[in-house]
Structures are given as C-alpha cells and as structure tokens.
Design an enzyme around this catalytic site. Sequence first.
Site, short mmCIF file in Angstrom:
data_model
loop_
_atom_site.label_atom_id
_atom_site.label_comp_id
_atom_site.label_asym_id
_atom_site.label_seq_id
_atom_site.Cartn_x
_atom_site.Cartn_y
_atom_site.Cartn_z
N CYS A 154 62.12 17.79 1.01
CA CYS A 154 63.51 17.81 0.54
C CYS A 154 64.33 16.74 1.25
CB CYS A 154 64.10 19.20 0.77
SG CYS A 154 65.82 19.29 0.31
N CYS A 187 67.89 17.75 2.03
CA CYS A 187 68.08 18.62 3.19
C CYS A 187 67.87 17.85 4.49
CB CYS A 187 67.09 19.78 3.17
SG CYS A 187 66.73 20.46 1.56
N ASP A 188 66.86 17.00 4.54
CA ASP A 188 66.41 16.46 5.82
C ASP A 188 66.59 14.95 5.98
OD1 ASP A 188 65.57 19.03 6.50
OD2 ASP A 188 63.66 18.76 5.49
#
Length: 308
Positions: free
Chosen positions: A131, A134-135
């Site tokens: 992701c 997200c990261d």
Amino acid sequence: MENVLIIGSGPAALTAALYTARANLEPLVIEGIDAGGQLMTTTEVENYPGFHDGVMGPDLIENMRKQAEKFGARFVSGNVSKVQFKELPLTAHTDDNAYTAKTVIISTGARPKKLDIESEKRLWGYGISSCATCDGAFFRGKEVCVIGGGDSALEEALFLTRFASKVTIIHRRDELRASKIMQDRAFANKKIAFLWDSLVDEYLASDKNLLRGVNVRNVKTNVITEYPCDGVFLGIGHIPNTDIFKGQIDLDENGYIITREPRTHTNIEGVFAAGDAVDHIYRQAITAAAMGCKSAIDAERYLGEMNL
Ligand code: NAP
C-alpha cells in the site's frame, strides 16, 4: 431477522446498502474490521464518474457510507468468520454475534496477492508493503522497488515518485500489462526505472531486520543479482475474500463467487454477490458499485416474489 444482510464495506456493499435502504428494507451492513475495502488504500481516483477533479478513495467511501446511512442503512463492525446458507434463516457469525437474514448480499472484495516467501513474512512492515498510499511517505528520499506490470503496480510506482528518489519496477516479462495511459505516464517519469524479465527470489534484511534489498532473478538467463533498495511494494494482483463461503456457495477454481450472469444470484436462494469477490475481469470501483446496485434490486425482487 434482517431483510437484507450485507457482508462487506466497499463500493459494492455501500451501493447495495443505499439501494436497499431506499427500498425501505433497512439493510444491516457487517463492515469488517478494516472497513472500506481497497479504495481506502488508493489515492486519487480519476475515473469514477461525477468527479471531474478526481476524488480521494477514502473520501469516496465515506460519502457512499453517509449516503446509505441517510436512508436508513445500519452498520456493525466485525469480521464474519462463518456462514450458514444451507437452510433458512441464512446466518452469518462474527466473533461476538450471529446475524440471521432473509437475504444476504456478499461483497467481501479481494485482497492483494503476495509472493509468499519466508523472507516476505519476516520483513512485512519492515520495508515491504502493498500500500503506497499508507506507507509511501516513509520512503522520502529513498530508493524503492515495485513488483508487477499491471495498472496497480504502475499506480503505486507513480505515487511513490512523490516521495522516493528512485522507483524501480520489477516485472517478470518484457512488456507491461497496464493500460496505455498508465504506461505512458510511467515511461515519461524520470524517477522510474525498469528491471525486465525479472522476479524477486528473496528479500534481504539488514542487521536491524529492515529491508536492504532484493535478490532478483532474470527469468531468461537465471542469473541472480542483488539489487539494493529501502522498500518494496507489491502490485501483483488480488485474491478474492471468499474463504468463509467455501462449501456454502459455488466458487470457481480461483475462489471467485459464481453468479447467474448477468444477474447477481448465487446458487443459493436468497444469497446474492457483487463486486471484486465475483469480478476478476473489470475490478473497478464503478463496476463494483454497479453490481452492488444490481444485487440490491435482485434481493428486493426476490423478497417481493417470495412474499418474505
Ligand atoms: P493485474 O492486471 O492482474 O496485474 C498483475 C501484474 O502482476 C501483472 O503484470 C503480472 O504479470 C504480475 N504478477 C502476477 N503474479 C506475479 C508473481 N507471482 N510474481 C511477479 N509478478 C506477478 O492486476 P492489477 O494491476 O491489480 O489490476 C487489476 C485490475 O484492476 C485491472 O483490470 C486493472 O486495469 C484495474 N486497475 C485499474 C487502475 C486504474 O485504472 N487506475 C488501477 C489499478 C487497477 P504478467 O503481466 O506477466 O501476468
């Protein structure tokens, strides 16, 4: 007993909730712990009609949820661990509760595929992710790799160029599967490089158990080369979230739910299915939402026809 129980919380589930709510069926949606589905890990959605400036995935989900709620859809949080569709009432069990219903709409979606090697398990969250949304920000000024050659991989790679100094796409063939527009964008981006005909054989760890690189095998020559990088993002496709339905409804050999195309009926009376748990071809937010709409209309008609 519920009129309509919806399992899932992505565009298919939320559209089914909106339509059945507007039909006064007061649907109950079991959202799952990580509610919202794959759009929650997507950045800008540019191809959902009605948003000419694009819309962020999580915002789209939040709006869909609010819209369904406005018409009376109810939401509970919990992971469905077991279902019973062999006899009436249809039942879905979470850890804390059992929900019974006259109809069920399954829209549990799909999850990202992994390489499933030992070093991946060990370094997951320590440099490996699926992701970028997200990261990605953890890799500011660093070098990262993206595995895969489809739209997901290229979308991740393009997003990661906002943070990373270099993004290398590792693909097992010498041509991409992704759409032309995404290919054009990736080829035009100076931060993106490509390793063709290549597979990741092993993830490499530093002394501190952080990812420090990968061993890449050229599939034509079988030569293995160490490729240093600080992060790896997987973009190699998806697996339908249908394990709990095995033995209860018909699934195909890859685990996707079989429906009576173009309708959304499964082989079990009163059980309908929509979205990425069914569709391995289109897999778009808009097609999932459209199937959610169809499943709601199918469930509503079934309830009417059966006088339930
Ligand atoms: P996909 O199209 O199935 O692509 C998966 C990629 O991963 C392929 O390039 C495949 O290689 C590679 N791959 C699969 N298993 C692998 C393995 N074990 N090791 C190494 N590589 C592996 O999946 P997707 O990219 O998630 O896209 C799915 C659908 O969603 C598509 O219809 C796509 O158009 C759509 N989508 C659209 C957008 C957008 O429009 N912005 C964004 C994301 C997804 P091969 O090519 O050799 O098979």
